[in-house]
Write an enzyme that holds these catalytic residues in place. Structure first.
Site, PDB file in Angstrom:
ATOM      1  N   LYS A 116      32.453  34.629  62.897  1.00  0.00           N
ATOM      2  CA  LYS A 116      31.395  35.543  63.320  1.00  0.00           C
ATOM      3  C   LYS A 116      30.263  35.600  62.298  1.00  0.00           C
ATOM      4  O   LYS A 116      29.115  35.852  62.653  1.00  0.00           O
ATOM      5  CB  LYS A 116      31.961  36.937  63.578  1.00  0.00           C
ATOM      6  CG  LYS A 116      32.827  36.993  64.827  1.00  0.00           C
ATOM      7  CD  LYS A 116      33.181  38.413  65.226  1.00  0.00           C
ATOM      8  CE  LYS A 116      33.924  38.422  66.548  1.00  0.00           C
ATOM      9  NZ  LYS A 116      34.240  39.785  67.011  1.00  0.00           N
ATOM     10  N   LYS A 197      36.984  28.906  75.849  1.00  0.00           N
ATOM     11  CA  LYS A 197      37.327  30.038  76.706  1.00  0.00           C
ATOM     12  C   LYS A 197      36.060  30.663  77.295  1.00  0.00           C
ATOM     13  O   LYS A 197      34.984  30.577  76.708  1.00  0.00           O
ATOM     14  CB  LYS A 197      38.131  31.094  75.932  1.00  0.00           C
ATOM     15  CG  LYS A 197      37.333  31.914  74.936  1.00  0.00           C
ATOM     16  CD  LYS A 197      38.215  33.002  74.336  1.00  0.00           C
ATOM     17  CE  LYS A 197      37.405  33.917  73.409  1.00  0.00           C
ATOM     18  NZ  LYS A 197      38.228  35.010  72.854  1.00  0.00           N
ATOM     19  N   LYS A 200      32.098  36.545  77.299  1.00  0.00           N
ATOM     20  CA  LYS A 200      31.028  37.423  77.776  1.00  0.00           C
ATOM     21  C   LYS A 200      29.824  37.419  76.838  1.00  0.00           C
ATOM     22  O   LYS A 200      28.782  37.978  77.168  1.00  0.00           O
ATOM     23  CB  LYS A 200      31.545  38.854  77.968  1.00  0.00           C
ATOM     24  CG  LYS A 200      32.160  39.509  76.752  1.00  0.00           C
ATOM     25  CD  LYS A 200      32.752  40.855  77.125  1.00  0.00           C
ATOM     26  CE  LYS A 200      33.439  41.530  75.953  1.00  0.00           C
ATOM     27  NZ  LYS A 200      34.016  42.833  76.323  1.00  0.00           N
TER      28      LYS A 200
END
Length: 331
Positions: A116, A197, A200
């Site tokens: 991240k 994957k 969102k």
């Protein structure tokens, strides 16, 4: 929530972004099924979402919508506890105490922090670094026996167990050492890059199907989904795109891959994609209808999250006061 004897499961989801069919089939649908077998405690983890900067009004609206949508998906407040994390102040209090028992090196080794940090290099904040400690607090406050985990959360749960055992060793038995509850949900992949994957947070809206997508949006997204150069519907190696669509169709219809292959024997990808879209639209319709009813009833939503926060505070305060006493705080 009506308390039952048995084990407790804790799980949380962030309200950032819109809930996708990947979130639903991979986790949320399992939540609703677990309610009959466990004491389920679910949270909307809005504090965790702050590691990425938000527009205040949009964040508030997304939180309310996510809460309503998860209720529409089947979380039953007669069976489960479902609260908004920021409304229960014990989480932040315990997080500080646990942070003082967590090593800097332990947090620095978290691969999710590294990932991240690379994707949000302009805002590598302390919250992003200490994110796992707040997760520790979430789990331990409710003495959870099990935590549903995916591959990307296994390391965090291992840290949870390490810090729990450390605290129990220093102060005596205090927390339940949580075990992983391996999710059996389907792994839905991106429609545009089926090696990853479905996310969102992906900037490409066509990479995912959200629970509130309209029928037209679903048809168009499935139609554009990546497949391969072959034309027969058969699960196999080097067919990630088709395999993904077959998984989605299996989730919505309950059919096995063998049954799907027989159903579409001699038929092309175009016909199969149309069937996938139709099955999704039919499957999501009850959720969308229920969401439309709930989101209009502001009073009902407010009562749900306020009552749940009060109950969560009562449960978690018992744990927090025990921790304070053992550490030596004046109560």
């Amino acid at each position: 929530m009506s308390q039952r004897k048995g084990k407790t499961i804790f799980s949380a989801v962030q309200p950032s972004g819109d809930i996708t069919i990947g979130n639903y089939f991979g986790a949320v649908k399992n939540w609703t099924q677990l309610q009959s077998d466990f004491n389920c405690i679910f949270a909307l983890a809005d504090l965790h979402a702050l590691t990425i900067r938000k527009d205040a009004e949009e964040f508030k609206q997304k939180t309310l919508e996510a809460y309503a949508l998860l209720l529409a998906c089947g979380i039953d407040l007669k069976k489960s506890l479902f609260f908004i994390q920021s409304q229960v102040n014990t989480h932040c209090q315990l997080a500080w105490m646990l942070a003082c028992h967590t090593g800097f090196g332990e947090l620095a080794r978290m691969t999710q922090f590294k990932d991240k940090s690379n994707s949000h290099s302009g805002n590598v904040n302390c919250g992003l670094f200490s994110y796992p400690v707040l997760m520790l607090s979430d789990i331990l406050l409710y003495r959870a026996d099990f935590v549903p985990v995916g591959q990307d959360q296994k390391q965090h749960l291992e840290l949870t167990r390490t810090v729990t055992e450390r605290f129990n060793f220093l102060y005596g038995p205090t927390f339940t050492v949580p075990e992983p509850y391996i999710k059996s949900g389907a792994k839905i992949k991106s429609l545009k890059d089926p090696t990853k994957k479905m996310s969102k947070s992906d900037p490409d809206l066509n990479s995912r199907i959200e629970l509130l997508d309209s029928p037209d949006e679903i048809v168009n997204k499935v139609k554009r989904a990546v497949t391969d150069s072959e034309s027969h519907v058969k699960y196999g190696a080097n067919k990630d795109g088709l395999n993904n669509l077959m998984t989605i169709y299996s989730c919505t219809t309950g059919k096995t891959f063998d049954e799907i292959e027989k159903e579409f024997d001699g038929k092309g990808y175009g016909e199969f994609k149309s069937a996938v879209a139709e099955a999704l639209i039919e499957h999501l319709a009850p959720i969308q209808n229920r969401f439309s009813e709930i989101i209009k009833d502001k009073g009902y939503i407010e009562k749900c999250y306020k009552d749940s926060a009060e109950e969560a505070l009562n449960i978690s305060n018992e744990t927090l006061n025990e921790v304070k006493k053992k550490i030596g705080f004046i109560l």
